[in-house]
Design a protein around this motif. Structure first.
Motif, mmCIF file in Angstrom:
data_model
loop_
_atom_site.group_PDB
_atom_site.id
_atom_site.type_symbol
_atom_site.label_atom_id
_atom_site.label_comp_id
_atom_site.label_asym_id
_atom_site.label_seq_id
_atom_site.Cartn_x
_atom_site.Cartn_y
_atom_site.Cartn_z
ATOM 1 N N GLN A 39 9.851 92.799 -39.122
ATOM 2 C CA GLN A 39 9.256 94.070 -39.520
ATOM 3 C C GLN A 39 8.448 93.965 -40.804
ATOM 4 N N PRO B 223 9.214 97.970 -44.085
ATOM 5 C CA PRO B 223 9.813 99.307 -44.116
ATOM 6 C C PRO B 223 10.998 99.369 -45.068
ATOM 7 N N TYR C 196 13.400 101.431 -44.283
ATOM 8 C CA TYR C 196 14.491 101.760 -43.374
ATOM 9 C C TYR C 196 13.990 101.559 -41.947
ATOM 10 N N SER C 197 14.884 101.230 -41.061
ATOM 11 C CA SER C 197 14.504 101.026 -39.667
ATOM 12 C C SER C 197 15.189 102.069 -38.799
ATOM 13 N N TRP C 198 14.396 102.919 -38.134
ATOM 14 C CA TRP C 198 14.958 103.933 -37.253
ATOM 15 C C TRP C 198 15.499 103.327 -35.958
ATOM 16 N N THR C 199 14.958 102.188 -35.558
ATOM 17 C CA THR C 199 15.262 101.654 -34.229
ATOM 18 C C THR C 199 16.437 100.697 -34.240
ATOM 19 N N SER C 200 16.394 99.692 -35.082
ATOM 20 C CA SER C 200 17.409 98.639 -35.002
ATOM 21 C C SER C 200 18.616 98.910 -35.883
ATOM 22 N N GLY C 201 18.480 99.828 -36.843
ATOM 23 C CA GLY C 201 19.568 100.069 -37.763
ATOM 24 C C GLY C 201 19.595 99.111 -38.926
ATOM 25 N N MET D 110 7.225 108.202 -43.949
ATOM 26 C CA MET D 110 8.620 108.485 -43.629
ATOM 27 C C MET D 110 9.037 107.623 -42.439
ATOM 28 N N PRO D 111 9.899 106.599 -42.636
ATOM 29 C CA PRO D 111 10.412 106.163 -43.941
ATOM 30 C C PRO D 111 9.308 105.486 -44.756
ATOM 31 N N ASN E 275 7.223 102.803 -46.971
ATOM 32 C CA ASN E 275 7.030 101.354 -46.892
ATOM 33 C C ASN E 275 7.081 100.733 -48.282
#
Length: 607
Positions: free
Chosen positions: A427, A414, A416-421, A397-398, A400
């Motif tokens: 990545q 990934p 989805y990226s939690w940090t950069s949006g 989660m998220p 890969n």
């Protein structure tokens, strides 16, 4: 009570609405998760000479892209047509709103993509119209008359996998409303290159190429191959033979280039039995002499065979092959641009006709731009052209995304990226090289995974350290194993330590690849007439494993029934075992609507 009634009413409304909605996925949209850092195969390049920051790039399977900023930013402008495989792109420099796109790449490797005709745009690529030639399948060159944009010539290399009469050179004089085939030789010979004299648009030179591909073999060369010249726009042609100085015997693929600064100088890179050589004409193609057979000129003619002449000096030549080579003395000596500068396997080049320092080239790893005639290059890192053979996901989660790409290894990134949006190239992590295929994450710990490359090479990977261990199966008695270019691998859903791998046999490991057991007989036809890959290529041997045949393509364990295994092969066989490989039942005869011998690359077992 009111709350219950309201809930029932909402349920009834939603349920009825869902039943009426016959396309519940219609509002879902694709999103780009990358990657672009390794890019992918570029097949054709053209530039607007009125604004040389406007670049058009055709790709093997990623459509047509345009940059208005010299390669800084890009947009895909060929998203809604019948195919995304581009073989040729050409602008009318008289009216740069007119763009022609020939679909189907012209380098017929085993995994190439076919097209669906020729398209035209009258508004700079905003909209497209199909202009015919759908059955040509692969178009490698387009030439536009410099003074009349309605006159267009098309070199159709044709379908790679069989005979076809829709090959040769086509011409339109009415902007594509009608076409005439002005050069045709036979059903196995297509037009592999086409150049126009910059001073005389009625003079063209075409390289015809006889070739054919089978799943188990490839042949380049035959009596149809050769150079042809027209001086009257294709009304008549003259074939150039050994009498004019070309080599004797059967020829294969030929690349052609005309000097802009001195159109009397013409070069041809000629495939001949056992020896590929560069030939030069000093009289516009009437007679030829061999300049060099230096190995640094090129290799693998079926995949490359492209040469370019600097517009300001007829003695400066570029040859595109595994490397880019450059000669400054008319082809006598060559210097290679090394691997560590740009990705190998080169297919396209554009040189500014008035500024020889401005060079753009395309390869299996994307696009590179030089402003000093190839001394240094800038790699374009934002063209997402990766050609995935397979993709996979895990349960993180998220989650890969895993996959292997044509000539660009195996990667994980990934969803989805939690940090950069947004997901960025950094990545994504490369875990294995070669032509990448399946990547299978370890269900116990996604730090570890299995990744593959061509001809059955498979490794167990530690993503954090980068360590990889080869676990390719060997036969205990030394029997030669036949692995497909894109072999089969599977994780047992009931035992995280058990994996399966395919050659002509099913291999099973209970310790994550450290040791293997063969649990099946040969499940293919074992047709020895289709096992001569070591002589594949025709005039030039091309033995890379791409034509390995009578092999297993798919191994699919059932997720519901332990020890149930389904297996498909590249020669049309389907087998089932319900006891972990102790016994096998062939089910091929039940596939009544499948053509005999068809590939079975995927099997889906109901859950």
């Amino acid at each position: 009570m009111n709350k219950i009634l309201l809930s029932l009413a909402l349920f009834f409304f939603i349920n009825v609405h869902a039943q009426e909605d016959k396309n519940p996925l219609r509002d879902l949209k694709f999103r780009n998760v990358g990657p672009a850092g390794m890019s992918g195969r570029v097949t054709s390049i053209d530039v607007n000479l009125r604004n040389d920051q406007q670049i058009y790039v055709g790709t093997a399977s990623g459509g047509l892209w345009r940059s208005n900023s010299g390669g800084q930013a890009w947009e895909c402008i060929f998203n809604n047509e019948a195919t995304s495989s581009i073989g040729a792109v050409k602008l009318s420099q008289k009216n740069t709103d007119v763009i022609w796109v020939g679909t189907g790449e012209g380098n017929p490797r085993n995994s190439h993509n076919s097209g669906k005709g020729i398209y035209k745009s009258l508004d700079g690529g905003r909209t497209w119209k199909l202009m015919g030639l759908e059955n040509t399948r692969n178009i490698h060159r387009i030439c536009i008359h410099p003074h009349d944009e309605n006159i267009v010539y098309v070199a159709a290399i044709g379908v790679a996998w069989g005979e076809s009469e829709d090959r040769g050179v086509y011409k339109t004089t009415d902007g594509g409303r009608t076409w005439n085939r002005i050069l045709y030789l036979n059903e196995n010979t297509g037009a592999a290159d086409l150049v126009m004299d910059p001073n005389n648009p009625d003079k063209l030179i075409v390289a015809m190429w006889e070739h054919k591909r089978w799943p188990w073999f490839f042949n380049s060369g035959g009596p149809g191959s050769g150079l042809h010249i027209t001086y009257n726009g294709g009304e008549s042609w003259k074939k150039i033979t050994d009498k004019e100085g070309l080599p004797k015997g059967e020829l294969g693929r030929i690349g052609v280039a005309i000097s802009r600064s001195n159109p009397n100088i013409v070069y041809a890179l000629v495939e001949n039995k056992g020896k590929n050589a560069l030939y030069r004409s000093a009289n516009g193609g009437d007679s030829w002499r061999r300049v060099s057979d230096n190995p640094d000129i090129g290799n693998r003619p079926f995949y490359y065979s492209e040469i370019h002449v600097s517009p300001d000096n007829e003695d400066i030549i570029y040859s595109l092959w595994t490397y880019v080579s450059k000669s400054k003395d008319g082809g006598k000596t060559w210097r290679k641009i090394p691997y560590n500068t740009i990705h190998p396997d080169h297919h396209a080049m554009w040189i500014h006709p008035e500024n020889a320092n401005y060079v753009i080239e395309g390869n299996d790893g994307g696009l590179n731009i030089s402003r000093d005639a190839g001394k240094t290059w800038r790699f374009v890192e934002n063209l997402p052209l990766a050609q995935f053979y397979h993709i996979n996901i895990d349960n993180e989660m998220p989650y890969n995304i895993y996959g292997g790409m044509q000539d660009n290894g195996s990667w994980v990134g990934p969803s989805y990226s939690w940090t950069s949006g947004a997901i960025v190239n950094g990545q994504w992590q490369e875990i294995y090289f070669g032509d990448g295929f399946d990547v299978v994450p370890d269900p116990e710990n996604v730090r570890y995974m299995y990744a593959m490359s061509q001809e059955g090479n498979v490794a167990r990977i530690d993503k954090e350290t980068g360590y990889n261990k080869s676990i390719k199966p060997r036969h205990p008695e030394g029997t030669k194993l036949r692995f497909n270019w894109n072999a089969a691998i599977a994780q047992d859903p009931f035992d995280v330590g058990t994996i399966y791998f395919g050659s002509q046999f099913v291999h099973k490991s209970k310790d994550k690849g450290d040791h293997w057991d063969i649990i099946s007989p040969d499940l293919t036809t074992n047709d020895t007439a289709k096992q001569h890959q070591l002589t594949s290529g025709g005039l030039t041997y091309d033995v890379t494993g791409a034509e390995n045949y009578t092999t297993i393509l798919a191994i699919v364990p059932s997720t519901l029934k332990k020890d149930e295994l389904w297996v498909g092969t590249d020669d049309g066989r389907l087998h089932l075992s319900i006891n972990g490989g102790e016994e096998w039942k062939e089910l091929t005869k039940g596939l009544k609507d499948m053509p005999e011998g068809a590939w079975i690359p995927f099997i889906h077992v109901s859950e």
